[in-house]
Design an enzyme around this catalytic site. Sequence first.
Site, mmCIF file in Angstrom:
data_model
loop_
_atom_site.group_PDB
_atom_site.id
_atom_site.type_symbol
_atom_site.label_atom_id
_atom_site.label_comp_id
_atom_site.label_asym_id
_atom_site.label_seq_id
_atom_site.Cartn_x
_atom_site.Cartn_y
_atom_site.Cartn_z
ATOM 1 N N ASP A 124 48.689 48.021 21.778
ATOM 2 C CA ASP A 124 48.655 46.992 22.828
ATOM 3 C C ASP A 124 49.356 47.569 24.057
ATOM 4 O O ASP A 124 50.443 48.153 23.941
ATOM 5 C CB ASP A 124 49.383 45.734 22.335
ATOM 6 C CG ASP A 124 49.205 44.570 23.291
ATOM 7 O OD1 ASP A 124 48.244 43.811 23.128
ATOM 8 O OD2 ASP A 124 50.030 44.435 24.225
ATOM 9 N N ASN B 181 47.854 42.954 35.999
ATOM 10 C CA ASN B 181 46.764 42.126 36.533
ATOM 11 C C ASN B 181 47.273 41.154 37.598
ATOM 12 O O ASN B 181 46.674 40.996 38.651
ATOM 13 C CB ASN B 181 46.113 41.331 35.394
ATOM 14 C CG ASN B 181 44.993 42.109 34.732
ATOM 15 O OD1 ASN B 181 44.487 43.085 35.289
ATOM 16 N ND2 ASN B 181 44.613 41.699 33.534
ATOM 17 N N HIS C 250 42.843 42.276 39.037
ATOM 18 C CA HIS C 250 42.102 42.684 37.831
ATOM 19 C C HIS C 250 41.461 44.067 37.973
ATOM 20 O O HIS C 250 41.344 44.790 36.987
ATOM 21 C CB HIS C 250 41.036 41.633 37.502
ATOM 22 C CG HIS C 250 41.628 40.395 36.915
ATOM 23 N ND1 HIS C 250 41.980 40.283 35.597
ATOM 24 C CD2 HIS C 250 41.986 39.224 37.492
ATOM 25 C CE1 HIS C 250 42.507 39.097 35.364
ATOM 26 N NE2 HIS C 250 42.526 38.421 36.518
ATOM 27 N N ASP D 236 41.778 47.011 35.375
ATOM 28 C CA ASP D 236 40.645 47.769 34.819
ATOM 29 C C ASP D 236 40.883 49.281 34.942
ATOM 30 O O ASP D 236 40.532 50.051 34.036
ATOM 31 C CB ASP D 236 39.347 47.404 35.560
ATOM 32 C CG ASP D 236 38.865 46.009 35.189
ATOM 33 O OD1 ASP D 236 39.437 45.402 34.263
ATOM 34 O OD2 ASP D 236 37.913 45.524 35.838
ATOM 35 N N GLU E 245 43.509 43.945 26.117
ATOM 36 C CA GLU E 245 44.273 45.186 26.308
ATOM 37 C C GLU E 245 44.703 45.763 24.966
ATOM 38 O O GLU E 245 45.684 46.463 24.854
ATOM 39 C CB GLU E 245 45.481 44.960 27.226
ATOM 40 C CG GLU E 245 46.602 44.099 26.667
ATOM 41 C CD GLU E 245 46.430 42.604 26.961
ATOM 42 O OE1 GLU E 245 45.286 42.156 27.119
ATOM 43 O OE2 GLU E 245 47.450 41.901 27.015
#
Lengths: 79, 354
Positions: free
Chosen positions: B220, B228, B233, B237, B263
């Site tokens: 994770d 974010n 976002h 990404d 994630e």
Amino acid sequence: MRQVDDPLALISSKIAATDIPVRLQSNVAEHYRRLGSLMDRLQSLGMDRIAISAHVLAIYEAYERELLRSIAELEASET
Amino acid sequence: MKTLELSEANREPKMSEMPHCLKSGFDETGRLAALDRYSVLDTPAEESFDRITRLAQSALNIPIVLVSLVDERRQWFKSRQGLDATETPREISFCTHAIEQDGPYVVNNADKQPLFAENPLVLSAPFIRFYAGIPLITPDGHKIGTLCAIDTRPREFSNEQLSLLEDLARLVVDELELRHIANTDSLTGARTQRHFRSGLTRAIERSQRTQTNLGLIMIDLDHFKTVNDTYGHAAGDAVLRAFAEICRQEVRQNDLFGRVGGEEFAIVLPDCGIEETCQFAERLRRKVKAETVTYGEHSMQFTMSAGFAVHDGTESDVAFLERGDLAMYVAKGAGRDRVMTIEPCELQADARMA
């Protein structure tokens, strides 16, 4: 054996009725194009029209089942 | 699984038939990686491929048609008409020669061709005499196998017949690509969650069958929500893509790398025991920590928490994933940016206490 006068027209209408994600569109377009080429080839090898129609439709319908599974998979992975 | 039976006398391949005699410049590693990306080996027969081979068999009036995928040591048949065997050793396969070609590879009478005259597939069943193989070429140019037509008597194919086989070979690749696109996460290139799970199930079955280790790492990305929220976002990404690229550099050909949540990622490591799995996870953690992702005018650094486990030989895929997940949450709880594991006996002790 299934008889359809114009299998490519039927396939084209099936494709048009399907909401195809952008990522799969070129694969579908290529597949459709190749089926057209395949029909010409089978004709030049002397296969009769009914058999060609049945084979080409069967190939598309097997592909279509996988296409619908793939669309569901993409939708599931994007939610 | 049914492997083609060969008589003992015919079992030894000729040196000239060995895969290591592949043409110089042949990218075997890239080819095998391309084949692996499709995750098709040892999967059940499918109507899509069988329709294509049946059409070839009928239109070419030939007894055997195969979709043959050439692995490191064998050729395995995704679809087969007229042959019971599911695979043969690569060193005796005709297809291993066909994938060295850019176009059709045709042997009109194997019995009369020195390269094949003593081949076990010629001397014994299926008594190959005629072979025509079209390489299955991936969009990035790798030849992962063939669509091939085989006869037990010498013959020739016309150009039209070879062209038909080429058309059908392209349809086979379309089918493989369709599955590949649907099984790949568009952002990171990792396997989708569902595809990862099916790969994990197969990997567990294989490790049980071969009694080999199987490592698992659940990952994770730490404080990803903050990335974010702070940078947007698109920046998030970019971090996910950078992480996936680091993983791709680290994983081996047979490892499975999947995105199993926003994630969250997972890696399955065949033939890795507890030490190798731990070392892999720790190496990944250090590389991730050292990475700087630039997005616009922002430079971002990030860390990961990982839980790792080695399959105990009996647990289900769900239990295996849960153990890795639990270890990952323990790593998070212990302060993040670390790797931890939980042994099956620890879980059992916890269960007894509860």
